[in-house]
Scaffold this motif. Structure first.
Motif, PDB file in Angstrom:
ATOM      1  N   LEU A   1      -0.793 122.435 115.176  1.00  0.00           N
ATOM      2  CA  LEU A   1       0.479 121.915 115.684  1.00  0.00           C
ATOM      3  C   LEU A   1       1.210 122.981 116.510  1.00  0.00           C
ATOM      4  O   LEU A   1       1.792 122.676 117.555  1.00  0.00           O
ATOM      5  CB  LEU A   1       1.347 121.435 114.514  1.00  0.00           C
ATOM      6  CG  LEU A   1       0.803 120.190 113.798  1.00  0.00           C
ATOM      7  CD1 LEU A   1       1.428 120.024 112.408  1.00  0.00           C
ATOM      8  CD2 LEU A   1       1.042 118.928 114.638  1.00  0.00           C
ATOM      9  N   GLU A   2       1.170 124.223 116.030  1.00  0.00           N
ATOM     10  CA  GLU A   2       1.831 125.307 116.775  1.00  0.00           C
ATOM     11  C   GLU A   2       1.143 125.568 118.109  1.00  0.00           C
ATOM     12  O   GLU A   2       1.778 125.942 119.093  1.00  0.00           O
ATOM     13  CB  GLU A   2       1.871 126.581 115.921  1.00  0.00           C
ATOM     14  CG  GLU A   2       2.880 126.449 114.789  1.00  0.00           C
ATOM     15  CD  GLU A   2       3.020 127.706 113.949  1.00  0.00           C
ATOM     16  OE1 GLU A   2       2.212 128.636 114.124  1.00  0.00           O
ATOM     17  OE2 GLU A   2       3.928 127.718 113.105  1.00  0.00           O
ATOM     18  N   SER A   3      -0.175 125.346 118.123  1.00  0.00           N
ATOM     19  CA  SER A   3      -0.934 125.576 119.349  1.00  0.00           C
ATOM     20  C   SER A   3      -0.666 124.489 120.393  1.00  0.00           C
ATOM     21  O   SER A   3      -0.637 124.758 121.596  1.00  0.00           O
ATOM     22  CB  SER A   3      -2.434 125.629 119.006  1.00  0.00           C
ATOM     23  OG  SER A   3      -3.213 125.752 120.153  1.00  0.00           O
ATOM     24  N   MET A   4      -0.469 123.253 119.926  1.00  0.00           N
ATOM     25  CA  MET A   4      -0.287 122.146 120.893  1.00  0.00           C
ATOM     26  C   MET A   4       1.172 121.979 121.330  1.00  0.00           C
ATOM     27  O   MET A   4       1.457 121.495 122.433  1.00  0.00           O
ATOM     28  CB  MET A   4      -0.809 120.832 120.304  1.00  0.00           C
ATOM     29  CG  MET A   4       0.023 120.262 119.172  1.00  0.00           C
ATOM     30  SD  MET A   4      -0.562 118.657 118.546  1.00  0.00           S
ATOM     31  CE  MET A   4      -1.990 119.119 117.594  1.00  0.00           C
TER      32      MET A   4
ATOM     33  N   TYR B   1       2.771 122.526 124.846  1.00  0.00           N
ATOM     34  CA  TYR B   1       2.328 121.637 125.930  1.00  0.00           C
ATOM     35  C   TYR B   1       3.092 120.305 125.917  1.00  0.00           C
ATOM     36  O   TYR B   1       2.833 119.426 126.723  1.00  0.00           O
ATOM     37  CB  TYR B   1       0.818 121.392 125.821  1.00  0.00           C
ATOM     38  CG  TYR B   1       0.010 122.656 125.977  1.00  0.00           C
ATOM     39  CD1 TYR B   1      -0.529 123.017 127.208  1.00  0.00           C
ATOM     40  CD2 TYR B   1      -0.195 123.514 124.892  1.00  0.00           C
ATOM     41  CE1 TYR B   1      -1.249 124.199 127.350  1.00  0.00           C
ATOM     42  CE2 TYR B   1      -0.907 124.691 125.025  1.00  0.00           C
ATOM     43  CZ  TYR B   1      -1.435 125.031 126.258  1.00  0.00           C
ATOM     44  OH  TYR B   1      -2.147 126.199 126.405  1.00  0.00           O
ATOM     45  N   LYS B   2       4.000 120.166 124.947  1.00  0.00           N
ATOM     46  CA  LYS B   2       4.870 118.998 124.834  1.00  0.00           C
ATOM     47  C   LYS B   2       4.120 117.655 124.852  1.00  0.00           C
ATOM     48  O   LYS B   2       4.364 116.805 125.725  1.00  0.00           O
ATOM     49  CB  LYS B   2       5.933 119.024 125.945  1.00  0.00           C
ATOM     50  CG  LYS B   2       6.816 120.256 125.843  1.00  0.00           C
ATOM     51  CD  LYS B   2       7.917 120.229 126.871  1.00  0.00           C
ATOM     52  CE  LYS B   2       8.837 121.435 126.673  1.00  0.00           C
ATOM     53  NZ  LYS B   2       9.838 121.581 127.680  1.00  0.00           N
TER      54      LYS B   2
ATOM     55  N   ILE C   1       5.710 114.646 116.369  1.00  0.00           N
ATOM     56  CA  ILE C   1       4.742 114.120 117.351  1.00  0.00           C
ATOM     57  C   ILE C   1       4.046 112.928 116.705  1.00  0.00           C
ATOM     58  O   ILE C   1       3.334 113.104 115.704  1.00  0.00           O
ATOM     59  CB  ILE C   1       3.678 115.178 117.733  1.00  0.00           C
ATOM     60  CG1 ILE C   1       4.330 116.499 118.158  1.00  0.00           C
ATOM     61  CG2 ILE C   1       2.769 114.646 118.836  1.00  0.00           C
ATOM     62  CD1 ILE C   1       3.332 117.645 118.346  1.00  0.00           C
ATOM     63  N   PRO C   2       4.229 111.708 117.238  1.00  0.00           N
ATOM     64  CA  PRO C   2       3.543 110.555 116.629  1.00  0.00           C
ATOM     65  C   PRO C   2       2.024 110.743 116.660  1.00  0.00           C
ATOM     66  O   PRO C   2       1.482 111.276 117.635  1.00  0.00           O
ATOM     67  CB  PRO C   2       3.968 109.386 117.527  1.00  0.00           C
ATOM     68  CG  PRO C   2       5.228 109.836 118.199  1.00  0.00           C
ATOM     69  CD  PRO C   2       5.067 111.324 118.369  1.00  0.00           C
ATOM     70  N   VAL C   3       1.371 110.307 115.587  1.00  0.00           N
ATOM     71  CA  VAL C   3      -0.094 110.440 115.476  1.00  0.00           C
ATOM     72  C   VAL C   3      -0.692 109.039 115.377  1.00  0.00           C
ATOM     73  O   VAL C   3      -0.413 108.305 114.432  1.00  0.00           O
ATOM     74  CB  VAL C   3      -0.483 111.254 114.228  1.00  0.00           C
ATOM     75  CG1 VAL C   3      -1.979 111.576 114.269  1.00  0.00           C
ATOM     76  CG2 VAL C   3       0.331 112.529 114.127  1.00  0.00           C
ATOM     77  N   LEU C   4      -1.490 108.670 116.367  1.00  0.00           N
ATOM     78  CA  LEU C   4      -2.006 107.301 116.445  1.00  0.00           C
ATOM     79  C   LEU C   4      -3.505 107.251 116.158  1.00  0.00           C
ATOM     80  O   LEU C   4      -4.236 108.200 116.447  1.00  0.00           O
ATOM     81  CB  LEU C   4      -1.788 106.728 117.861  1.00  0.00           C
ATOM     82  CG  LEU C   4      -0.454 106.052 118.162  1.00  0.00           C
ATOM     83  CD1 LEU C   4       0.716 107.012 117.989  1.00  0.00           C
ATOM     84  CD2 LEU C   4      -0.448 105.473 119.583  1.00  0.00           C
TER      85      LEU C   4
ATOM     86  N   LYS D   1       1.357 112.641 128.082  1.00  0.00           N
ATOM     87  CA  LYS D   1       0.513 113.788 127.735  1.00  0.00           C
ATOM     88  C   LYS D   1      -0.001 113.595 126.306  1.00  0.00           C
ATOM     89  O   LYS D   1       0.804 113.443 125.364  1.00  0.00           O
ATOM     90  CB  LYS D   1       1.316 115.080 127.856  1.00  0.00           C
ATOM     91  CG  LYS D   1       1.565 115.434 129.323  1.00  0.00           C
ATOM     92  CD  LYS D   1       2.135 116.816 129.484  1.00  0.00           C
ATOM     93  CE  LYS D   1       3.625 116.789 129.207  1.00  0.00           C
ATOM     94  NZ  LYS D   1       4.290 118.057 129.489  1.00  0.00           N
ATOM     95  N   VAL D   2      -1.317 113.590 126.183  1.00  0.00           N
ATOM     96  CA  VAL D   2      -1.940 113.192 124.923  1.00  0.00           C
ATOM     97  C   VAL D   2      -2.821 114.317 124.379  1.00  0.00           C
ATOM     98  O   VAL D   2      -3.593 114.921 125.122  1.00  0.00           O
ATOM     99  CB  VAL D   2      -2.813 111.922 125.129  1.00  0.00           C
ATOM    100  CG1 VAL D   2      -3.337 111.419 123.782  1.00  0.00           C
ATOM    101  CG2 VAL D   2      -2.032 110.834 125.847  1.00  0.00           C
ATOM    102  N   VAL D   3      -2.688 114.557 123.074  1.00  0.00           N
ATOM    103  CA  VAL D   3      -3.615 115.436 122.362  1.00  0.00           C
ATOM    104  C   VAL D   3      -4.697 114.564 121.745  1.00  0.00           C
ATOM    105  O   VAL D   3      -4.384 113.624 121.010  1.00  0.00           O
ATOM    106  CB  VAL D   3      -2.875 116.231 121.256  1.00  0.00           C
ATOM    107  CG1 VAL D   3      -3.849 116.719 120.202  1.00  0.00           C
ATOM    108  CG2 VAL D   3      -2.125 117.404 121.860  1.00  0.00           C
TER     109      VAL D   3
END
Lengths: 352, 231
Positions: A241-244, A247-248, A285-288, A169-171
């Motif tokens: 960050l709180e919004s996402m 959704y894990k 949450i890792p950020v790529l 699952k990706v943001v």
């Protein structure tokens, strides 16, 4: 309208690129710029020129309001002159701020031709150079998006959790200056940007649609660059960050070098200030960058991609993707030289 | 028309950014800065379109025009085709040209931006370089950045970067001819004069505020001070 923008594709050149580096990306994600050139040149067999002569576009100065409009337009004109002299017509920017600046120059010169005349005059007076406008202007993510199916065909790993078989699952975080200034320059426009989600889908992952998906990371140039103002950017990143978090997401992929860095660093700052961790199992949450995402899919070593330079530990994601890595090699310098390692922190530590 | 409005309209961004605002407030609704600061970009556009000299001068001397982060989220949202952020860019340029920026706490910060980002451009040809991001000024960057900062050459050469050397590659030293051309561009297009004016106006203001001039102490003060009235 919704459907038409969703299906909107910009023209992206297929080969022969003039590459302009990014101030922020080369500082914080040096492995990503190296990976982009390697992927284009070696994995995709494309021609791309890494020119030593170009400078910063000065965009951070322009959006901090200390670099005048005439100045930045002339700096842009010089970059285009270097591209023209090198025999290229397709300009590729490694930075969203720069991409917005180059787009603004082209649009402004189209709407107000006298401004283009002025840029020609200033450039000639200052450097003796002349320029032609690029036939195609793209952001580096556009180029990766354009080749996403070829990358998928060469994939060593998919964006799939190897333990569950489920898509990761990706943001996707687009970065405001990609298409909010000029919707037509972005894949999917400003409302339905598809440049990152197209990559995620092509490589097996699943994008999360969450309430603050289109919200700015908060960078805001002077709002970060001056220490007294930093409450504003961290508050806006916290909102995202709180919004996402419910959704894990397994990871965030960001389009803009600044957004990538801030969504990583503010997670550290928030974890230190209040102990909050937005990821799963006590992690961040890792950020790529999209180059890192493409590199992992193509089987590059995560430390060659520079993922050790993130403040949020990336190992939980590597484990989910089934990527092998050497924990002992994470912080080694050139030729395996031991150069110490960063101090431990709540969000930067990882124990299997 | 008022004289300040006429001066603003010399900026092409005003021609592009201001049509006619109907005060719907969608720009404020979508604005990240408005979520944090006591700030309403709608009011800025409304004030500018009155063309009233006194009101615009007050704006040019206020903190209000310095809250925007220039993310441009307002631009695609406006149903009348306005771009509040372009109007704000024009206001900020004029505020600095006229020396009005020193009247507000947020405006005075322009000197700090000139001495950091501006100086980086002058010295290196980049807005940022690793050694210019001091962990002491950037504690939020965390221990990984501190490690990069302390081992910069070893870290960057790990990725094949041409670290501070001439020739292609990341974090390279930009060659002398290119730097000379960049400096000429800054001179020919008025950036040098713009920088000089920022220094001159800040020097006067610093003395007026009881500093010995726009020295390191004044820099630290404007870089770190928040009087608590902005939210």
């Amino acid at each position: 309208m919704k459907i038409s923008w969703k299906e909107y594709q910009k023209d992206i050149a297929d080969d022969h690129y003039y590459y302009a580096r990014s101030c922020i990306r080369q500082n914080f994600f040096p492995g990503s710029e190296a990976a982009f050139l390697h992927i284009l040149g070696n994995d995709l067999g494309r021609d791309i020129l890494d020119d030593a002569r170009h400078t910063s576009c000065t965009g951070i100065g322009y959006h901090s309001d200390i670099v005048p409009l005439d100045t930045i337009m002339t700096v842009v004109a010089r970059q285009f002159a270097l591209m023209t002299e090198a025999g290229y017509e397709n300009f590729v920017s490694s930075c969203i701020t720069s991409f917005g600046i180059y787009s603004e120059a082209l649009e402004m010169w189209h709407e107000f031709p006298e401004q283009e005349e002025k840029a020609h005059e200033y450039l000639y007076k200052a450097t003796g150079r002349e320029f032609k406008k690029p036939k195609n202007l793209a952001h580096t993510s556009d180029i990766i998006f354009h080749h996403r199916h070829q990358i998928a065909a060469q994939a060593k790993h998919k964006l799939i959790n190897v333990q569950t078989g489920e898509p990761l699952k990706v943001v996707d975080h687009i970065g405001c200056h990609y298409a909010k200034i000029f919707p037509k320059v972005g894949v999917g426009g400003s409302e339905f940007p598809y440049v990152l989600s197209g990559m995620v889908e092509a490589w097996g992952g699943e994008c999360i649609d969450y309430p603050e998906r289109r919200h700015c990371c908060g960078f805001g140039f002077r709002n970060y660059l001056v220490q007294a103002n930093r409450g504003c950017p961290v508050a806006n990143s916290k909102k995202k960050l709180e919004s996402m978090a419910p959704y894990k997401p397994d990871f965030i992929v960001a389009n803009c070098p600044g957004c990538t860095m801030f969504l990583d660093r503010w997670q550290y700052a928030i974890s230190e200030m209040e102990g909050t961790l937005y990821g799963q199992d006590g992690h961040g949450i890792p950020v790529l960058t999209y180059e890192e995402m493409a590199g992992l899919v193509l089987g590059y070593d995560p430390w060659d991609l520079g993922m050790q330079l993130h403040q949020v530990a990336v190992e939980p994601l590597l484990d989910k993707m089934g990527i092998e890595y050497d924990p002992g090699a994470k912080y080694l310098g050139k030729n395996g030289k031991f150069i110490g390692k960063p101090e431990d922190s709540l969000i930067g530590c990882y124990t299997k | 028309m008022g004289k300040y409005f006429d001066m603003l309209m010399e900026d092409v961004r005003m021609k592009e950014g201001l049509t006619a605002c109907m005060n719907c407030g969608i720009c404020t609704g979508v604005c990240p800065s408005a979520e944090f600061y006591n700030y309403d970009p709608r009011q800025i556009v409304d004030t500018v379109q009155t063309q009233d000299d006194r009101a615009i001068e007050e704006l040019l001397k206020s903190d209000t025009i310095w809250y925007c982060g220039e993310c441009m989220s307002c631009r695609p949202r406006c149903p009348r085709g306005n771009t509040p952020a372009y109007i704000i860019q024009s206001l900020r340029s004029l505020s600095q040209r006229l020396g009005f920026f020193v009247y507000s706490e947020k405006g005075r910060q322009q000197l700090a931006l000139k001495r950091t980002i501006g100086q980086n451009i002058l010295n290196t040809g980049y807005c940022l370089m690793p050694k210019l991001i001091d962990p002491e000024l950037h504690p939020e960057q965390g221990p990984v950045w501190k490690w990069v900062y302390e081992h910069d050459r070893d870290v960057f050469e790990r990725f094949g970067d041409n670290y501070r050397q001439e020739g292609p590659g990341a974090v390279r030293k930009i060659d002398d001819q290119s730097m000379a051309e960049l400096h000429n561009i800054l001179k020919v297009t008025g950036c040098d004069d713009f920088f000089d004016n920022l220094e001159k106006c800040s020097e006067q203001k610093a003395i007026e505020m009881g500093f010995n001039g726009a020295d390191e102490e004044y820099f630290r003060y404007i870089y770190t001070t928040d009087n608590g009235s902005h939210q």
